[in-house]
Write a protein that holds these residues in place. Structure first.
Motif, PDB file in Angstrom:
ATOM      1  N   PRO A  29       0.811  -1.226   0.000  1.00  0.00           N
ATOM      2  CA  PRO A  29       0.000   0.000   0.000  1.00  0.00           C
ATOM      3  C   PRO A  29       0.843   1.274   0.000  1.00  0.00           C
ATOM      4  O   PRO A  29       0.452   2.284  -0.596  1.00  0.00           O
ATOM      5  N   ASP A  42      -5.220  -2.858  -3.414  1.00  0.00           N
ATOM      6  CA  ASP A  42      -4.846  -1.601  -2.749  1.00  0.00           C
ATOM      7  C   ASP A  42      -3.353  -1.467  -2.488  1.00  0.00           C
ATOM      8  O   ASP A  42      -2.949  -0.759  -1.565  1.00  0.00           O
ATOM      9  N   SER A  43      -2.533  -2.134  -3.279  1.00  0.00           N
ATOM     10  CA  SER A  43      -1.084  -1.953  -3.176  1.00  0.00           C
ATOM     11  C   SER A  43      -0.641  -1.030  -4.310  1.00  0.00           C
ATOM     12  O   SER A  43      -0.484  -1.464  -5.454  1.00  0.00           O
ATOM     13  N   LYS A  44      -0.468   0.229  -3.989  1.00  0.00           N
ATOM     14  CA  LYS A  44      -0.150   1.239  -5.006  1.00  0.00           C
ATOM     15  C   LYS A  44       1.348   1.381  -5.243  1.00  0.00           C
ATOM     16  O   LYS A  44       1.770   1.853  -6.300  1.00  0.00           O
TER      17      LYS A  44
END
Length: 200
Positions: A55, A169-171
């Motif tokens: 994230p 949701d791992s940007k």
């Protein structure tokens, strides 16, 4: 008539958007360890660290100095223990050996790390040939790590990993550069992998 055509176009546009941005589920390897045959044997041996995702960038900071990492997974002398040896090549050319003991969790492939009671590792399958994905969770962080049997898996495998983890949701994304050369020199192998019988 115009309203019907407009509604049909909007409907088709919505379907197109859904197909472009659909985030598929990724099946977890949940019961392979129960009979002691399918797990851990297929996962023993040499693995190359390819990419990581989290994230936030801070959750990947431990890998910032890394050029490449070669892992070797073996069974330990104690039952339900796995030994993981790593040889880390840093961006400045240093070789750093590391060793961990994983504890197998009864009835699943979840792994616990010796000396790290807060840390939990979950294994996920990968559609990439020779690939596997891990999710590491600890106090204040979680990250996904992609490993492959080859140091250079097909580009589509890395793209799939990045797409999938962004859906989760791992940007932040990190790809090991591998600028220090393909193989580890003999000194690095002696430090990290030579006793495993799989150093090559």
């Amino acid at each position: 008539m115009f309203h019907r055509i407009w509604a049909a176009l909007l409907y088709l546009y919505g379907i197109l958007l859904d197909s472009m941005y659909y985030c598929p589920e990724h099946s977890q390897l949940t019961t392979l360890g129960v009979d002691g045959k399918e797990f851990p044997e297929p996962h023993l041996g040499r693995w190359y660290f390819i990419a990581g995702a989290a994230p936030t960038r801070e959750e990947l900071a431990t890998f910032d100095p890394v050029d490449n990492i070669v892992f070797n997974m073996t069974t330990d002398s104690a039952p339900r223990h796995l030994q993981l040896r790593a040889t880390i090549r840093t961006k400045n050319g240093l070789c750093v050996p590391r060793k961990w003991i994983y504890y197998l969790t009864d009835g699943s492939t979840d792994l616990r790390t010796e000396g790290r009671p807060d840390m939990k590792t979950k294994l996920f399958s990968s559609s990439c040939p020779g690939g596997i994905m891990l999710k590491e969770m600890g106090q204040g962080y979680q990250r996904f790590l992609f490993y492959n049997r080859s140091p250079h898996p097909p580009e589509k495998c890395v793209e799939e990993f990045q797409f999938l983890t962004s859906c989760l949701d791992s940007k932040a994304f990190l790809l090991t550069p591998k600028n220090q050369g393909e193989g580890l020199n003999s000194y690095c192998r002696r430090l990290g992998l030579s006793k495993s019988g799989d150093a090559g």
